[in-house]
Design an enzyme around this catalytic site. Sequence first.
Site, PDB file in Angstrom:
ATOM      1  N   GLU A 251       0.884  -1.175   0.000  1.00 27.39           N
ATOM      2  CA  GLU A 251       0.000   0.000   0.000  1.00 27.39           C
ATOM      3  C   GLU A 251       0.908   1.207   0.000  1.00 27.39           C
ATOM      4  OE1 GLU A 251      -1.293   3.119   1.179  1.00 27.39           O
ATOM      5  OE2 GLU A 251      -2.385   2.374   2.923  1.00 27.39           O
ATOM      6  N   CYS A 285      -2.267   8.401   3.574  1.00 28.06           N
ATOM      7  CA  CYS A 285      -1.988   7.922   2.218  1.00 28.06           C
ATOM      8  C   CYS A 285      -3.154   8.222   1.284  1.00 28.06           C
ATOM      9  CB  CYS A 285      -1.704   6.423   2.240  1.00 28.06           C
ATOM     10  SG  CYS A 285      -0.248   5.957   3.196  1.00 28.06           S
TER      11      CYS A 285
END
Length: 477
Positions: A251, A285
Amino acid sequence: MSITTTTHASYATAADLLAVIQPSTGGRDILDPATGELVGRAPEHTAADLEAAVSAAREAQPGWSALGHEERSAYLNRAADAVEASAEALAELLSREQGKPLNGPNARFEVGACTAWLRATASFELEPEVLVDDGGRAELHYRPLGVVGAIGPWNWPMMIGVWQLAPALRMGNTVVMKPSSSTPLSVLALVHVLNAALPGRVLQAVSGDRTVGNLLVEHPGIAKIMFTGSTDAGKAIIRNSADTVKRLTMELGGNDAGIVLPDADPQTIAEDLFWGAFINTGQTCAALKRLYVHEDIYEDVVTALTETAKATPMGVGLDENNVLGPLQNKNQFDIVANLVQAAKDSGARIVLGGNPEQGQPGYFYPTTLVADIDNDNPLVAEEQFGPALPIVKYSSVDEAIEMANALNVGLGASVWSSDKDKAREVAARIQAGTVWINKHGAVDPRVPFGGAKQSGYGLEFGVEGLKHLGQPHVISY
């Protein structure tokens, strides 16, 4: 193998937690990014410590696997109980080490998300899939991989740690965690609390620098690496794991785009836009990091966002009034400051912020809105990962989609409109792992999450996330 649990304990304050996770001597000082004060000392584990952790995890894994899904899920629920019993102490430590305030979508929210993800992961059903049943029969099962190495970030250290460990444990794997060197205390404390409810040796943490992380990635006893962090760091992990052909869930960086269609109501969407961009002071993120607004409502959206930003207090996290905090470290502060300065130098309009106070303690960068900026400006094209939002004007929806898709990343994105059918049409054209409508970054433990392009690969959350922590095993007869 005999599996036992340790005695359950709860902790009232961060000091109580620090007393059990700090080394008796030595260690590395961890400072509060809001004040510069000492939070505590983190152990510096060695290659030998990592080897011992991996060996113990490998020994514990067969017995943990043999318990089956139902009993492992019961353990995850007990672990959630343990986190709840020490929630305030964990939130206090997180606030002091990471910098995020206690209130708002921050430290208490993050600890609450840990319990929610543990319970949700325990609730998912994963049954064998019948692939063929026409005289012959083929079934798809998922078996444990072995030991999972989990390498976490500094922005949501506890929550993302649980995103990694919960499905790994549920699937019958054991876990060795390597927290970020910027926020090790939060993860060590969380693991200590969880281990009060889990069988011995199924979950362990090693604290150290990048050398320890590289050894974890390269270790032949680790079957899979789960990593959340920058794209560059992810590429290094991919390279370093190649010789052992590890399974990977990556990720990676996002730089998420949001597109505001001309029929949106600026006042209605302003607060959700703001938190989509500035949750955790922009250090997320899947935060909204570049906003495209149609020219017809551009100034109205800029004004509404400015009003919301001005009303949102920033300061030391332990002050109950604050909901925005500092950047977690000096390097990230410098990245944001340099990108905003480049935008200023290019002639972009600084609507709010852009002027950090000099000589003050802590890595505080003011909430910053930048308008009238070109799409190729570094503040737009690079992931700033902080409290600075560039707002780009567009004339046609095709133009907005082209700009949103132009980068080599695609973790998340969003479309904002009063017409959900129109929003869905636009969302279908955006190259991202998740596209939200009239919200941004709203992850859900039931809904798979993963990136497109160089934002990584592999899925987390839900039943699909569980499958990515298992070895597909076909039985055909």
